[in-house]
Design a protein around this motif. Structure first.
Motif, PDB file in Angstrom:
ATOM      1  N   GLY A  46       0.811  -1.218   0.000  1.00 38.68           N
ATOM      2  CA  GLY A  46       0.000   0.000   0.000  1.00 38.68           C
ATOM      3  C   GLY A  46       0.841   1.264   0.000  1.00 38.68           C
ATOM      4  N   HIS A  47       0.384   2.274  -0.749  1.00 37.91           N
ATOM      5  CA  HIS A  47       1.033   3.582  -0.767  1.00 37.91           C
ATOM      6  C   HIS A  47       0.496   4.439   0.394  1.00 37.91           C
ATOM      7  CE1 HIS A  47       2.527   2.481  -4.608  1.00 37.91           C
ATOM      8  NE2 HIS A  47       1.495   2.874  -5.344  1.00 37.91           N
ATOM      9  N   ILE A  48       1.249   5.474   0.735  1.00 39.43           N
ATOM     10  CA  ILE A  48       0.733   6.538   1.597  1.00 39.43           C
ATOM     11  C   ILE A  48       0.608   7.770   0.708  1.00 39.43           C
ATOM     12  CG2 ILE A  48       1.183   8.008   3.598  1.00 39.43           C
ATOM     13  CD1 ILE A  48       2.631   5.654   4.854  1.00 39.43           C
ATOM     14  N   ILE A  49      -0.610   8.281   0.610  1.00 37.01           N
ATOM     15  CA  ILE A  49      -0.948   9.307  -0.376  1.00 37.01           C
ATOM     16  C   ILE A  49      -1.488  10.554   0.322  1.00 37.01           C
ATOM     17  CG2 ILE A  49      -2.469   9.829  -2.336  1.00 37.01           C
ATOM     18  CD1 ILE A  49      -2.503   6.762  -2.884  1.00 37.01           C
ATOM     19  N   LEU A  50      -1.087  11.725  -0.170  1.00 35.12           N
ATOM     20  CA  LEU A  50      -1.677  12.986   0.279  1.00 35.12           C
ATOM     21  C   LEU A  50      -2.665  13.467  -0.769  1.00 35.12           C
ATOM     22  CD1 LEU A  50       1.297  15.077   1.758  1.00 35.12           C
ATOM     23  CD2 LEU A  50      -0.133  13.359   2.859  1.00 35.12           C
ATOM     24  N   GLU A  51      -3.812  13.954  -0.308  1.00 39.77           N
ATOM     25  CA  GLU A  51      -4.849  14.443  -1.228  1.00 39.77           C
ATOM     26  C   GLU A  51      -5.357  15.797  -0.753  1.00 39.77           C
ATOM     27  OE1 GLU A  51      -9.327  13.078  -2.042  1.00 39.77           O
ATOM     28  OE2 GLU A  51      -7.848  11.710  -2.935  1.00 39.77           O
ATOM     29  N   GLY A  52      -5.430  16.770  -1.668  1.00 40.25           N
ATOM     30  CA  GLY A  52      -5.861  18.116  -1.322  1.00 40.25           C
ATOM     31  C   GLY A  52      -7.353  18.210  -1.070  1.00 40.25           C
ATOM     32  N   ASN A  53      -7.717  18.969  -0.038  1.00 41.62           N
ATOM     33  CA  ASN A  53      -9.123  19.197   0.299  1.00 41.62           C
ATOM     34  C   ASN A  53      -9.310  20.689   0.566  1.00 41.62           C
ATOM     35  OD1 ASN A  53     -11.665  19.460   1.512  1.00 41.62           O
ATOM     36  ND2 ASN A  53     -11.540  17.448   2.492  1.00 41.62           N
ATOM     37  N   GLN A  54     -10.045  21.369  -0.306  1.00 43.93           N
ATOM     38  CA  GLN A  54     -10.207  22.819  -0.192  1.00 43.93           C
ATOM     39  C   GLN A  54     -11.043  23.239   1.016  1.00 43.93           C
ATOM     40  OE1 GLN A  54     -12.163  24.065  -3.773  1.00 43.93           O
ATOM     41  NE2 GLN A  54     -14.106  23.043  -3.284  1.00 43.93           N
ATOM     42  N   HIS A  55     -11.696  22.288   1.661  1.00 38.64           N
ATOM     43  CA  HIS A  55     -12.530  22.606   2.820  1.00 38.64           C
ATOM     44  C   HIS A  55     -11.765  22.482   4.139  1.00 38.64           C
ATOM     45  CE1 HIS A  55     -15.846  22.620   0.040  1.00 38.64           C
ATOM     46  NE2 HIS A  55     -15.609  21.368  -0.292  1.00 38.64           N
ATOM     47  N   MET A  56     -10.502  22.118   4.057  1.00 43.37           N
ATOM     48  CA  MET A  56      -9.689  21.987   5.265  1.00 43.37           C
ATOM     49  C   MET A  56      -8.742  23.173   5.376  1.00 43.37           C
ATOM     50  SD  MET A  56      -8.810  17.903   5.109  1.00 43.37           S
ATOM     51  CE  MET A  56      -8.274  17.809   6.795  1.00 43.37           C
ATOM     52  N   TRP A  57      -8.466  23.625   6.617  1.00 46.15           N
ATOM     53  CA  TRP A  57      -7.609  24.793   6.846  1.00 46.15           C
ATOM     54  C   TRP A  57      -6.480  24.510   7.827  1.00 46.15           C
ATOM     55  CZ3 TRP A  57      -8.686  28.550   3.522  1.00 46.15           C
ATOM     56  CH2 TRP A  57      -9.985  28.606   2.987  1.00 46.15           C
ATOM     57  N   THR A  58      -6.389  23.304   8.319  1.00 49.00           N
ATOM     58  CA  THR A  58      -5.410  22.998   9.366  1.00 49.00           C
ATOM     59  C   THR A  58      -4.953  21.549   9.260  1.00 49.00           C
ATOM     60  OG1 THR A  58      -5.120  22.840  11.779  1.00 49.00           O
ATOM     61  CG2 THR A  58      -7.335  22.497  10.929  1.00 49.00           C
ATOM     62  N   LEU A  59      -3.796  21.257   9.877  1.00 46.33           N
ATOM     63  CA  LEU A  59      -3.270  19.882   9.939  1.00 46.33           C
ATOM     64  C   LEU A  59      -3.559  19.252  11.295  1.00 46.33           C
ATOM     65  CD1 LEU A  59       0.192  20.536   8.219  1.00 46.33           C
ATOM     66  CD2 LEU A  59      -1.779  19.387   7.201  1.00 46.33           C
ATOM     67  N   LEU A  60      -4.537  19.816  11.996  1.00 49.68           N
ATOM     68  CA  LEU A  60      -4.867  19.349  13.349  1.00 49.68           C
ATOM     69  C   LEU A  60      -5.152  17.855  13.392  1.00 49.68           C
ATOM     70  CD1 LEU A  60      -5.612  20.019  16.342  1.00 49.68           C
ATOM     71  CD2 LEU A  60      -7.956  20.361  15.538  1.00 49.68           C
ATOM     72  N   HIS A  61      -5.839  17.333  12.376  1.00 44.48           N
ATOM     73  CA  HIS A  61      -6.234  15.927  12.385  1.00 44.48           C
ATOM     74  C   HIS A  61      -5.042  14.973  12.330  1.00 44.48           C
ATOM     75  CE1 HIS A  61      -5.688  17.094   8.241  1.00 44.48           C
ATOM     76  NE2 HIS A  61      -5.727  15.846   7.835  1.00 44.48           N
ATOM     77  N   LEU A  62      -3.837  15.507  12.008  1.00 42.96           N
ATOM     78  CA  LEU A  62      -2.641  14.662  11.959  1.00 42.96           C
ATOM     79  C   LEU A  62      -1.718  14.892  13.150  1.00 42.96           C
ATOM     80  CD1 LEU A  62      -1.759  14.973   8.162  1.00 42.96           C
ATOM     81  CD2 LEU A  62      -2.912  13.075   9.304  1.00 42.96           C
ATOM     82  N   LYS A  63      -2.066  15.862  13.982  1.00 44.24           N
ATOM     83  CA  LYS A  63      -1.183  16.221  15.093  1.00 44.24           C
ATOM     84  C   LYS A  63      -0.996  15.060  16.063  1.00 44.24           C
ATOM     85  CE  LYS A  63      -0.501  19.658  18.749  1.00 44.24           C
ATOM     86  NZ  LYS A  63      -1.031  20.881  19.395  1.00 44.24           N
ATOM     87  N   TYR A  64      -2.052  14.316  16.323  1.00 42.03           N
ATOM     88  CA  TYR A  64      -1.969  13.224  17.299  1.00 42.03           C
ATOM     89  C   TYR A  64      -1.983  11.847  16.626  1.00 42.03           C
ATOM     90  CZ  TYR A  64      -3.155  17.137  20.278  1.00 42.03           C
ATOM     91  OH  TYR A  64      -3.156  18.363  20.904  1.00 42.03           O
ATOM     92  N   LYS A  65      -1.762  11.850  15.321  1.00 45.02           N
ATOM     93  CA  LYS A  65      -1.700  10.591  14.578  1.00 45.02           C
ATOM     94  C   LYS A  65      -0.291  10.467  14.015  1.00 45.02           C
ATOM     95  CE  LYS A  65      -4.372   7.970  11.152  1.00 45.02           C
ATOM     96  NZ  LYS A  65      -5.452   8.044  10.148  1.00 45.02           N
ATOM     97  N   LYS A  66       0.635  10.101  14.886  1.00 47.21           N
ATOM     98  CA  LYS A  66       2.055  10.162  14.533  1.00 47.21           C
ATOM     99  C   LYS A  66       2.525   9.017  13.641  1.00 47.21           C
ATOM    100  CE  LYS A  66       3.251  13.890  16.816  1.00 47.21           C
ATOM    101  NZ  LYS A  66       3.708  15.095  16.093  1.00 47.21           N
TER     102      LYS A  66
END
Length: 329
Positions: A46-66
């Motif tokens: 499996g790949h690890i992929i980044l995908e753009g979302n224009q409705h998001m404004w922060t990286l908060l959802h990844l702060k505690y998902k190390k």
């Protein structure tokens, strides 16, 4: 946007999936004593992929998902059947997110459009089954390739706010007040340094249903390029603005000196910032009379500038017209 919810920097540990092993199966059926190799290929990891979302404004959802881990590919099977690919992990990120290798600092890519996806870390390839290794002289290979191991590394994700206009000025220069007047944004406003601790975005309506995006960048101080004050933490957001609107308050002791300090800080941080279109606005000008405005204009000489007041609304529409003209020049 609550200050505690704005996160523009995260460091995550990523591990892509390992490829599945190829199969070394030999065909065995009734009335077919020696059917030969029919082992299938392993599935990719499996790949690890980044995908753009224009409705998001922060990286908060990844702060505690190390720790991010993709699925492993499955092994190949008989009858040349290919193993299933490992599960990809798709991480949604705001537009303006850049990815770097944490160890080397190497810039990998940036996400700037909604729905745009890029592979941050590739999964390992699946191994070839023994069917690939047969030949006229070697008709029964009893071996197959193992799958490739996945990649593993620490990655840095940084958010650079995307906006048409970036407000540049010392703390308490009136940037937040202007944004609150010309848009529906509600930044924290107070008469003390560093009221704004996170970038605020607002959509500014213009004539004939036109609009542009304005960003209130936390105040710069002298020495910001060395990390003083909020320093390097927010200077990077200015890199993504099409135009820079410098703001110096009317009650400044030396308007020209303050403007030059702001320019100097940007140049020391990144000289390319001075290639952007820029304009100077003198805020809080409701406290000035005509004579003082003439004195300040003489002081600024050849620097294009304008006087306005967010409190009284003086020249707000003229300022919006000027910004639109510069953005579309």
């Amino acid at each position: 946007m609550a200050e505690t919810n704005f996160v523009d920097y995260v460091k995550i540990h990523c591990k892509s999936g390992a490829g599945g092993a190829g199969s070394a199966h030999l065909r065995r059926e009734k009335f077919v004593a020696k059917g030969g190799p029919d082992g299938g290929d392993g599935g990719r990891g499996g790949h690890i992929i980044l995908e753009g979302n224009q409705h998001m404004w922060t990286l908060l959802h990844l702060k505690y998902k190390k720790h991010i881990k993709a699925g492993n590919g499955e092994s190949g099977g008989k009858q040349r059947s290919t193993g299933a690919d490992g599960e990809d992990i798709v991480l949604e990120v705001p537009l303006g997110t850049i990815a770097r290798d944490a160890e080397s600092g190497e810039f990998l890519f940036e996400i700037t459009q909604h729905g745009e996806s890029k592979v941050l870390m590739k999964g390992g390839r699946g191994g070839l089954g023994n069917d690939h290794f047969k030949s006229a002289t070697y008709q029964t290979p009893r071996f197959a390739q193992p799958g490739e191991e996945g990649q593993e590394s620490w990655m840095i994700l940084e958010l650079k706010v995307l906006a048409d206009v970036g407000l540049v000025g010392f703390p308490s220069s009136g940037k937040s007040t202007l944004l609150s007047v010309v848009s529906a944004a509600k930044p924290k406003i107070g008469d003390y340094p560093f009221t704004t601790l996170v970038p605020n975005l607002g959509i500014v309506g213009h004539r004939e249903q036109r609009s542009f995006v304005m960003a209130d960048i936390p105040g710069i101080i002298e020495g910001a390029h060395e990390g003083r004050g909020l320093g390097l933490r927010f200077l990077r957001h200015i890199e993504r603005n099409s135009m820079l609107l410098f703001m110096v308050p009317a009650d400044s002791k030396d308007h020209l000196k303050e403007y030059r300090i702001l320019m100097d800080e940007l140049e020391k941080y990144n000289p390319e910032l001075l290639d952007k279109q820029r304009y100077l606005a003198i805020s809080k000008s409701d406290m000035l009379d005509e004579e003082l405005m003439k004195e300040i204009s003489h002081e600024l000489k050849d620097i294009p500038h304008m006087f306005f007041s967010s409190v009284t609304g003086k020249n707000i529409q003229v300022l919006k017209d000027k910004i639109w003209e510069i953005l579309n020049s």
